[in-house]
Design a protein around this motif. Sequence first.
Motif, PDB file in Angstrom:
ATOM      1  N   ALA A 115       0.803  -1.233   0.000  1.00 48.79           N
ATOM      2  CA  ALA A 115       0.000   0.000   0.000  1.00 48.79           C
ATOM      3  C   ALA A 115       0.835   1.282   0.000  1.00 48.79           C
ATOM      4  O   ALA A 115       0.409   2.299  -0.560  1.00 48.79           O
ATOM      5  CB  ALA A 115      -0.932  -0.005   1.206  1.00 48.79           C
ATOM      6  N   ALA A 116       2.003   1.247   0.619  1.00 43.31           N
ATOM      7  CA  ALA A 116       2.794   2.471   0.755  1.00 43.31           C
ATOM      8  C   ALA A 116       3.353   2.973  -0.566  1.00 43.31           C
ATOM      9  O   ALA A 116       3.827   4.109  -0.654  1.00 43.31           O
ATOM     10  CB  ALA A 116       3.941   2.247   1.740  1.00 43.31           C
ATOM     11  N   TYR A 117       3.282   2.139  -1.605  1.00 41.68           N
ATOM     12  CA  TYR A 117       3.905   2.494  -2.880  1.00 41.68           C
ATOM     13  C   TYR A 117       2.871   2.704  -3.987  1.00 41.68           C
ATOM     14  O   TYR A 117       3.195   2.742  -5.167  1.00 41.68           O
ATOM     15  CB  TYR A 117       4.919   1.415  -3.278  1.00 41.68           C
ATOM     16  N   GLU A 118       1.613   2.879  -3.602  1.00 39.40           N
ATOM     17  CA  GLU A 118       0.510   2.947  -4.568  1.00 39.40           C
ATOM     18  C   GLU A 118       0.328   4.352  -5.158  1.00 39.40           C
ATOM     19  O   GLU A 118       0.223   5.329  -4.437  1.00 39.40           O
ATOM     20  CB  GLU A 118      -0.795   2.547  -3.857  1.00 39.40           C
ATOM     21  N   GLY A 119       0.256   4.416  -6.487  1.00 39.46           N
ATOM     22  CA  GLY A 119      -0.125   5.655  -7.167  1.00 39.46           C
ATOM     23  C   GLY A 119      -1.568   5.511  -7.613  1.00 39.46           C
ATOM     24  O   GLY A 119      -2.487   5.637  -6.812  1.00 39.46           O
ATOM     25  N   GLN A 123      -2.035   0.111  -8.295  1.00 38.49           N
ATOM     26  CA  GLN A 123      -0.828   0.123  -9.128  1.00 38.49           C
ATOM     27  C   GLN A 123       0.320   0.850  -8.431  1.00 38.49           C
ATOM     28  O   GLN A 123       0.107   1.749  -7.631  1.00 38.49           O
ATOM     29  CB  GLN A 123      -1.124   0.833 -10.450  1.00 38.49           C
ATOM     30  N   HIS A 125       3.114   3.497  -7.968  1.00 35.94           N
ATOM     31  CA  HIS A 125       3.338   4.884  -8.401  1.00 35.94           C
ATOM     32  C   HIS A 125       4.475   4.912  -9.425  1.00 35.94           C
ATOM     33  O   HIS A 125       5.510   4.277  -9.217  1.00 35.94           O
ATOM     34  CB  HIS A 125       3.716   5.718  -7.173  1.00 35.94           C
ATOM     35  N   GLY A 127       6.621   7.073 -10.008  1.00 37.55           N
ATOM     36  CA  GLY A 127       7.859   7.567  -9.421  1.00 37.55           C
ATOM     37  C   GLY A 127       8.596   6.505  -8.629  1.00 37.55           C
ATOM     38  O   GLY A 127       9.826   6.517  -8.537  1.00 37.55           O
ATOM     39  N   LEU A 164       0.627  -3.529  -7.776  1.00 37.49           N
ATOM     40  CA  LEU A 164       1.220  -3.788  -6.464  1.00 37.49           C
ATOM     41  C   LEU A 164       1.356  -5.296  -6.280  1.00 37.49           C
ATOM     42  O   LEU A 164       0.562  -6.065  -6.819  1.00 37.49           O
ATOM     43  CB  LEU A 164       0.322  -3.222  -5.353  1.00 37.49           C
TER      44      LEU A 164
ATOM     45  N   ASN B  91       0.238   8.905   4.071  1.00 37.80           N
ATOM     46  CA  ASN B  91       1.357   8.005   3.762  1.00 37.80           C
ATOM     47  C   ASN B  91       2.657   8.560   4.343  1.00 37.80           C
ATOM     48  O   ASN B  91       3.186   9.551   3.850  1.00 37.80           O
ATOM     49  CB  ASN B  91       1.482   7.817   2.247  1.00 37.80           C
ATOM     50  N   MET B 131      11.282  10.391  -8.533  1.00 40.90           N
ATOM     51  CA  MET B 131       9.914  10.247  -8.044  1.00 40.90           C
ATOM     52  C   MET B 131       9.223  11.602  -7.940  1.00 40.90           C
ATOM     53  O   MET B 131       8.083  11.769  -8.381  1.00 40.90           O
ATOM     54  CB  MET B 131       9.865   9.546  -6.690  1.00 40.90           C
ATOM     55  N   ASP B 134       8.592  12.876 -11.510  1.00 42.19           N
ATOM     56  CA  ASP B 134       7.520  12.089 -12.131  1.00 42.19           C
ATOM     57  C   ASP B 134       6.156  12.543 -11.615  1.00 42.19           C
ATOM     58  O   ASP B 134       5.235  12.774 -12.392  1.00 42.19           O
ATOM     59  CB  ASP B 134       7.694  10.592 -11.830  1.00 42.19           C
TER      60      ASP B 134
END
Lengths: 209, 209
Positions: A115-119, A123, A125, A127, A164, B91, B131, B134
């Motif tokens: 979850a911490a990397y979701e854009g 999916q 992010h 970046g 993810l 986040n 990041m 982007d």
Amino acid sequence: MPGYTHVEGLRSADVQRLRSTYEPLAESVRALIDATIRSEADAAEVAAAKAEIDSATARLRAKQIDGAFGVRFTSDGDRMPWGNPAIGIRNPIAPPLVIVKHPSGVVSTDFHLGAAYEGPPGQVHGGIVAMVLDHLLGEVAANDPDSPRFTGTLTIRYLRATPLGDLHAEGQITRTDGIKAYAAGHLSDSEGVTAEAEGVFILPRWARG
Amino acid sequence: MPGYTHVEGLRSADVQRLRSTYEPLAESVRALIDATIRSEADAAEVAAAKAEIDSATARLRAKQIDGAFGVRFTSDGDRMPWGNPAIGIRNPIAPPLVIVKHPSGVVSTDFHLGAAYEGPPGQVHGGIVAMVLDHLLGEVAANDPDSPRFTGTLTIRYLRATPLGDLHAEGQITRTDGIKAYAAGHLSDSEGVTAEAEGVFILPRWARG
């Protein structure tokens, strides 16, 4: 090497001890980051959690280094890039990537992004995709820890969304030219490649022979 | 819009309440991340801190959503990209960037990066630079929240090291061509530009009219 610190008297055995102290702490904070994003706890429970977190922070800050972590070396030459946001075992922001260098020259990493990397919903992010590929190609381009190459130019092509979950990235040097190394790589899920990267990496002036 | 969730019955006033509950929590976790990297506390103190952190995580997880946060909207149309690793107020990985859209079409952000974003000693990790740029160029390219454009290609040129500390980034659309938008921007410190970026952003198939 400006900012690269050799820690006097620190040996490999000390590194193991420090690792066993601080690595589980960072793992706990990674779980907390995930919970902070996903929690539906009510205001009273959140306030109670916040009080515990602030107490933990005060304990840790009672004795801390000035400034950022830097890159430390032991007297035995062990490299400790523990604060790094891609690979740092002490940095809760890092997944952390575990980089494998194969005899063929290919460098790869298998990792999980939650979850911490979701854009976009579900999916990764864009970046974060760029960060993973920048770091991986930088590792590809560095010929040894004492002569790192820094990113000159990085180009990412996003072929499709990266979901993810469990992911893989790999790269290799395609060409070297004096102080420059050219590297290429990609990120993939179980269905195939989601993003491709090319980079030019340059040996910093202070590390040239 | 797959994965974009309209939360039934949630109004702007509820958003303010949720924000006042969860935003301070994420700020506390950001401080904890910094302390986790920089602490020199001994093993007993670290174990005590870890126990408090694990307790906080359990409180937060007692009631939590399934999966990642996604992008939520209220019945009033408020957008809540709160889990986003660049701008998400919930986040702890996010600095978080606060994006300002100027009447001129320029989009900018002023932000601070500390120990958690360090690559080379004292410098921002090249992947974090990527990041930020982007995300900023993606915001530039999105004409409205209901028709986001996703990154097609992103190129970053690193002109010099970006020091940790107070930073600025800005970008703007340079050209549009049907479903594509071309955007350019840069990141700078007080001395000037440290990295430049160009990107091509594409309207996803599901959002095309």
